[in-house]
Design an enzyme around this catalytic site. Structure first.
Site, short mmCIF file in Angstrom:
data_model
loop_
_atom_site.label_atom_id
_atom_site.label_comp_id
_atom_site.label_asym_id
_atom_site.label_seq_id
_atom_site.Cartn_x
_atom_site.Cartn_y
_atom_site.Cartn_z
N LYS A 56 0.84 -1.20 0.00
CA LYS A 56 0.00 0.00 0.00
C LYS A 56 0.88 1.26 0.00
O LYS A 56 0.59 2.23 -0.69
CB LYS A 56 -0.96 -0.03 1.20
CG LYS A 56 -2.01 -1.13 1.04
CD LYS A 56 -2.86 -1.39 2.28
CE LYS A 56 -3.73 -2.63 2.04
NZ LYS A 56 -4.62 -2.96 3.14
N GLN A 100 -5.10 -1.73 9.32
CA GLN A 100 -4.83 -3.03 8.71
C GLN A 100 -5.32 -4.15 9.62
O GLN A 100 -5.06 -4.15 10.82
CB GLN A 100 -3.31 -3.18 8.44
CG GLN A 100 -2.92 -4.45 7.71
CD GLN A 100 -3.47 -4.52 6.27
OE1 GLN A 100 -3.65 -3.50 5.62
NE2 GLN A 100 -3.73 -5.73 5.80
N ASP A 123 -11.33 2.03 3.40
CA ASP A 123 -11.53 0.58 3.26
C ASP A 123 -13.01 0.26 3.07
O ASP A 123 -13.35 -0.87 2.71
CB ASP A 123 -11.04 -0.15 4.52
CG ASP A 123 -9.71 -0.85 4.31
OD1 ASP A 123 -9.40 -1.22 3.17
OD2 ASP A 123 -9.00 -1.05 5.31
N1 GUN Z 1 -6.54 -7.36 5.84
C1 GUN Z 1 -6.78 -8.15 4.77
N2 GUN Z 1 -7.38 -7.44 3.80
C2 GUN Z 1 -7.52 -6.18 4.26
C3 GUN Z 1 -8.06 -4.99 3.70
O1 GUN Z 1 -8.57 -4.94 2.58
N3 GUN Z 1 -8.00 -3.90 4.51
C4 GUN Z 1 -7.48 -3.93 5.75
N4 GUN Z 1 -7.48 -2.80 6.47
N5 GUN Z 1 -6.97 -5.02 6.29
C5 GUN Z 1 -6.99 -6.14 5.55
#
Ligand code: GUN
Length: 292
Positions: A56, A100, A123
């Site tokens: 990211k 996350q 998200d």
């Molecule tokens: N953990 C696994 N996939 C994701 C996601 O799309 N966003 C976040 N914040 N954590 C994750």
């Protein structure tokens, strides 16, 4: 038996989207507007989460976004994490942020998600954004399902009236995806989950089969209709000493046996993973534009 199939190339489409976003960032810069700024909260040092967060951060750099990474030890209290969220909620420099997942077991994901300001929830996890999927004016779309629908749209897959079978009813993937396929795609949707009787009987009926459960190889060739479109949202780390990092990413679909029956299929890696990151960037750009 289908003799050839086409790959739904998430890596390529995500690269196209990132180039479109980078161009918008350049335009914002020359117009003197604010550069989008993404906040990322990472708790603990779980290997998979750290890898995703690195991806990211790299994506932010690639499109010219600003970013801030907030790292905390596994032992952080829910109260302290909540205070950090309040601080970012109030920080005018940050347009959108993510926490996350997974979080350590002593922290409630639901309570933490409830503290995120919906207009910064890039998200798309909050109840307000999730609920807006069925609205005429959707807010910020849950990133992974948004990536799935956008990938299908860019390959001109017409969902209207098609039978989509979604395997997995999770709050992050299956549930919002089912709503998007119905609301935005006008598809007919069946949702399967771990209590579904005779899973194969359902998956065999799918024109479009979408699977996100995190069980490597769950979907085998005899569970898929000839000519189906298959979207694999699973990404599980499986130990593989022959790989540089010591692991390989496995999807929920047995690609080698299933692909020859398909018209279109996503690979893992290189399918939905990169699309999820592209969606996160799109949501961050949207959150920024809404503050202009
Ligand atoms: N953990 C696994 N996939 C994701 C996601 O799309 N966003 C976040 N914040 N954590 C994750």
């Amino acid at each position: 038996m289908a003799t050839s199939y086409q790959i739904l190339d998430g890596k390529k489409i995500a690269a196209d989207i990132k180039e479109e976003i980078a161009e918008k960032v350049r335009q914002r810069k020359s117009a003197g507007k604010r550069i989008p700024h993404l906040g990322i909260i990472l708790v603990g040092d779980d290997g998979a989460s750290t890898t995703y967060v690195d991806g990211k951060v790299r994506a932010c750099k690639a499109v010219g976004f600003n970013y801030s990474l907030f790292r905390f030890a596994e032992s952080i209290t829910e109260e302290r994490l909540g205070r950090q969220i309040e601080q970012i909620n109030a920080d005018d420099e940050i347009d959108g942020f993510i926490v996350q997942l997974p979080l350590p077991p002593h922290i409630s994901v639901d309570r933490i998600t409830d503290r995120i300001r919906p207009d910064k929830d890039v998200d798309g996890f909050t109840n307000q954004n999730f609920g807006s999927i069925t609205s005429k004016h959707p807010l910020l779309m849950p990133a992974t399902p948004f990536g799935v629908v956008e990938l299908l749209r860019r390959y001109q897959v017409n969902l209207q009236g098609k039978h989509c079978v979604v395997v997995g009813a999770s709050r992050l993937v299956g549930a919002p995806l089912s709503m998007m396929l119905t609301e935005h795609g006008k598809a007919t949707v069946t949702i399967c989950h771990k209590y579904t009787n005779d899973l194969a009987a359902h998956t065999r009926m799918a024109d479009i089969l979408l699977v996100g459960v995190g069980k490597p190889g769950l979907i085998q060739a005899d569970m898929v209709k000839e000519g189906a479109i298959v979207v694999d949202i699973g990404t599980t780390r499986v130990e593989d000493p022959s790989k540089p990092g010591g692991y390989t990413l496995k999807g929920d679909v047995q690609f080698d046996t299933v692909a020859p029956k398909c018209s279109l299929i996503t690979p893992v890696p290189g399918g939905i993973g990169p699309m999820t990151i592209a969606s996160l960037l799109l949501n961050t750009l949207t959150a920024t534009e809404r503050r202009d």
